[in-house]
Design an enzyme around this catalytic site. Structure first.
Site, mmCIF file in Angstrom:
data_model
loop_
_atom_site.group_PDB
_atom_site.id
_atom_site.type_symbol
_atom_site.label_atom_id
_atom_site.label_comp_id
_atom_site.label_asym_id
_atom_site.label_seq_id
_atom_site.Cartn_x
_atom_site.Cartn_y
_atom_site.Cartn_z
ATOM 1 N N PRO A 13 76.597 30.200 46.128
ATOM 2 C CA PRO A 13 77.620 29.335 46.719
ATOM 3 C C PRO A 13 77.182 27.890 46.914
ATOM 4 O O PRO A 13 76.037 27.609 47.264
ATOM 5 C CB PRO A 13 77.906 29.986 48.073
ATOM 6 C CG PRO A 13 76.745 30.864 48.344
ATOM 7 C CD PRO A 13 76.232 31.308 47.004
ATOM 8 N N ASN A 14 78.138 27.019 46.677
ATOM 9 C CA ASN A 14 78.015 25.564 46.873
ATOM 10 C C ASN A 14 77.165 24.864 45.815
ATOM 11 O O ASN A 14 77.098 23.639 45.792
ATOM 12 C CB ASN A 14 77.477 25.235 48.281
ATOM 13 C CG ASN A 14 78.388 25.778 49.363
ATOM 14 O OD1 ASN A 14 79.587 25.520 49.334
ATOM 15 N ND2 ASN A 14 77.854 26.557 50.286
ATOM 16 N N ARG A 21 76.659 16.944 46.470
ATOM 17 C CA ARG A 21 76.305 17.590 47.733
ATOM 18 C C ARG A 21 74.911 17.153 48.187
ATOM 19 O O ARG A 21 73.947 17.308 47.430
ATOM 20 C CB ARG A 21 76.313 19.104 47.480
ATOM 21 C CG ARG A 21 75.723 19.937 48.558
ATOM 22 C CD ARG A 21 75.420 21.340 48.058
ATOM 23 N NE ARG A 21 75.006 22.172 49.164
ATOM 24 C CZ ARG A 21 74.331 23.293 49.048
ATOM 25 N NH1 ARG A 21 74.014 23.733 47.848
ATOM 26 N NH2 ARG A 21 73.995 23.984 50.101
ATOM 27 N N TYR A 26 69.367 17.682 47.069
ATOM 28 C CA TYR A 26 69.590 18.418 45.822
ATOM 29 C C TYR A 26 69.652 17.531 44.569
ATOM 30 O O TYR A 26 69.751 18.053 43.457
ATOM 31 C CB TYR A 26 70.879 19.250 45.937
ATOM 32 C CG TYR A 26 70.807 20.292 47.039
ATOM 33 C CD1 TYR A 26 69.945 21.372 46.946
ATOM 34 C CD2 TYR A 26 71.582 20.170 48.192
ATOM 35 C CE1 TYR A 26 69.850 22.311 47.950
ATOM 36 C CE2 TYR A 26 71.507 21.108 49.216
ATOM 37 C CZ TYR A 26 70.630 22.177 49.085
ATOM 38 O OH TYR A 26 70.544 23.113 50.086
ATOM 39 N N ASN A 78 69.314 31.647 41.994
ATOM 40 C CA ASN A 78 69.302 30.824 43.197
ATOM 41 C C ASN A 78 70.472 31.345 44.040
ATOM 42 O O ASN A 78 71.625 30.975 43.797
ATOM 43 C CB ASN A 78 69.488 29.333 42.876
ATOM 44 C CG ASN A 78 69.404 28.495 44.150
ATOM 45 O OD1 ASN A 78 69.482 29.022 45.261
ATOM 46 N ND2 ASN A 78 69.262 27.192 43.991
ATOM 47 N N ALA A 81 72.880 30.052 50.010
ATOM 48 C CA ALA A 81 72.888 30.527 51.408
ATOM 49 C C ALA A 81 72.820 32.055 51.511
ATOM 50 O O ALA A 81 72.383 32.587 52.546
ATOM 51 C CB ALA A 81 74.112 29.993 52.129
ATOM 52 N N HIS A 84 69.634 34.007 52.700
ATOM 53 C CA HIS A 84 69.279 34.222 54.104
ATOM 54 C C HIS A 84 70.157 35.270 54.787
ATOM 55 O O HIS A 84 69.959 35.573 55.951
ATOM 56 C CB HIS A 84 69.375 32.886 54.857
ATOM 57 C CG HIS A 84 68.864 31.722 54.062
ATOM 58 N ND1 HIS A 84 67.550 31.629 53.657
ATOM 59 C CD2 HIS A 84 69.486 30.618 53.543
ATOM 60 C CE1 HIS A 84 67.394 30.512 52.948
ATOM 61 N NE2 HIS A 84 68.553 29.887 52.863
ATOM 62 N N ASP A 91 70.217 44.729 47.531
ATOM 63 C CA ASP A 91 70.416 46.109 47.060
ATOM 64 C C ASP A 91 70.853 46.147 45.594
ATOM 65 O O ASP A 91 70.449 47.036 44.843
ATOM 66 C CB ASP A 91 71.453 46.828 47.933
ATOM 67 C CG ASP A 91 70.890 47.212 49.296
ATOM 68 O OD1 ASP A 91 69.654 47.155 49.480
ATOM 69 O OD2 ASP A 91 71.681 47.579 50.192
ATOM 70 N N GLU A 102 63.277 34.182 41.956
ATOM 71 C CA GLU A 102 64.126 33.493 42.941
ATOM 72 C C GLU A 102 63.785 32.003 42.902
ATOM 73 O O GLU A 102 62.616 31.640 42.992
ATOM 74 C CB GLU A 102 63.818 34.087 44.323
ATOM 75 C CG GLU A 102 64.547 33.429 45.473
ATOM 76 C CD GLU A 102 64.113 34.029 46.833
ATOM 77 O OE1 GLU A 102 63.533 35.148 46.869
ATOM 78 O OE2 GLU A 102 64.359 33.356 47.848
ATOM 79 N N HIS A 104 64.688 28.082 44.424
ATOM 80 C CA HIS A 104 65.363 27.169 45.361
ATOM 81 C C HIS A 104 65.011 25.750 44.973
ATOM 82 O O HIS A 104 63.832 25.442 44.728
ATOM 83 C CB HIS A 104 64.934 27.432 46.804
ATOM 84 C CG HIS A 104 65.278 28.813 47.243
ATOM 85 N ND1 HIS A 104 66.561 29.172 47.564
ATOM 86 C CD2 HIS A 104 64.519 29.929 47.359
ATOM 87 C CE1 HIS A 104 66.574 30.463 47.871
ATOM 88 N NE2 HIS A 104 65.353 30.946 47.744
ATOM 89 N N ILE A 105 66.018 24.919 44.952
ATOM 90 C CA ILE A 105 65.803 23.512 44.591
ATOM 91 C C ILE A 105 64.970 22.819 45.678
ATOM 92 O O ILE A 105 64.034 22.081 45.402
ATOM 93 C CB ILE A 105 67.172 22.813 44.425
ATOM 94 C CG1 ILE A 105 67.968 23.493 43.300
ATOM 95 C CG2 ILE A 105 67.004 21.312 44.169
ATOM 96 C CD1 ILE A 105 69.452 23.173 43.294
ATOM 97 N N SER A 106 65.332 23.088 46.912
ATOM 98 C CA SER A 106 64.632 22.457 48.040
ATOM 99 C C SER A 106 63.513 23.366 48.536
ATOM 100 O O SER A 106 63.468 24.559 48.197
ATOM 101 C CB SER A 106 65.628 22.195 49.173
ATOM 102 O OG SER A 106 66.122 23.428 49.682
ATOM 103 N N ARG A 111 62.630 23.141 55.999
ATOM 104 C CA ARG A 111 63.964 22.774 56.493
ATOM 105 C C ARG A 111 64.258 23.541 57.791
ATOM 106 O O ARG A 111 63.350 23.867 58.526
ATOM 107 C CB ARG A 111 64.998 23.047 55.386
ATOM 108 C CG ARG A 111 64.739 22.225 54.122
ATOM 109 C CD ARG A 111 65.768 22.496 53.044
ATOM 110 N NE ARG A 111 67.106 22.105 53.468
ATOM 111 C CZ ARG A 111 68.218 22.412 52.804
ATOM 112 N NH1 ARG A 111 68.140 23.114 51.680
ATOM 113 N NH2 ARG A 111 69.390 22.024 53.243
ATOM 114 N N ARG A 115 66.369 28.973 57.296
ATOM 115 C CA ARG A 115 66.222 29.024 55.828
ATOM 116 C C ARG A 115 64.885 29.623 55.396
ATOM 117 O O ARG A 115 64.658 29.889 54.218
ATOM 118 C CB ARG A 115 66.354 27.620 55.220
ATOM 119 C CG ARG A 115 67.736 27.056 55.329
ATOM 120 C CD ARG A 115 67.871 25.745 54.579
ATOM 121 N NE ARG A 115 68.961 24.970 55.139
ATOM 122 C CZ ARG A 115 70.242 25.133 54.807
ATOM 123 N NH1 ARG A 115 70.595 25.996 53.894
ATOM 124 N NH2 ARG A 115 71.173 24.405 55.399
#
Ligand code: DQA
Length: 155
Positions: A13-14, A21, A26, A78, A81, A84, A91, A102, A104-106, A111, A115
């Site tokens: 999402p997002n 954003r 990002y 990725n 959200a 978390h 599952d 996995e 993550h950009i950040s 943070r 997170r």
């Protein structure tokens, strides 16, 4: 004959808002810029890349389930959200038994405290975070090294 590896890239999402954003976190490249670049890089690595972005948890879960029938060898995810919050995505990944990285950009550890917990990291075959969009490329390169380069050496 060179072996082709099928990789599914999942963005949660997002991430469709990349480029507009929270640019300071990002960056200013869009999701389309990223995907186009990764398709080019995949070709050079003999990787056939499929991709999906969704804001809906059930669509991401369905994509993970169908990767079994699509003969996907590796997943790059990725989960945004959902990292978390989503035991359901955890599952699903356990259920299909397809290795995943996995991304993550950040740097999620630098943070907000919430997170720094991921429901996926302990079952992943690697986590990349804080490298910006380059993290996706390093995930592809790692898959190449693990599934293609190591095989070439043996034969
Ligand atoms: C993110 C980090 C998450 O905490 C956040 O919710 C995202 C993106 C990252 O790529 O840095 O949406 O996964």
């Amino acid at each position: 004959m060179k072996k082709i590896i099928n990789v599914l890239l999942i963005n949660g999402p997002n991430l469709n808002l990349l480029g507009t954003r929270e640019i300071e976190i990002y960056g200013n490249l869009t999701l389309t810029d990223l995907i186009n670049d990764l398709h080019k890089k995949s070709k050079k690595l003999n990787i056939s890349l499929q991709d999906i972005q969704s804001n809906a948890e059930n669509i991401l879960i369905d994509a993970i389930h169908s990767s079994k029938n699509k003969n996907i060898h590796y997943i790059i995810i990725n989960p945004a959200a959902f990292t978390h919050t989503s035991i359901a995505i955890r599952d699903a990944l356990i259920g299909v038994e397809i290795p995943f990285i996995e991304v993550h950009i950040s740097n999620i550890y630098a943070r907000e405290h919430f997170r720094s917990h991921s429901w996926l990291s302990d079952i992943s075959s690697g986590v990349i975070c804080g490298l910006g969009l380059d993290g996706y490329y390093w995930a592809l390169k790692t898959i190449y090294n693990r599934l293609i380069k190591s095989n070439n050496k043996k034969t």
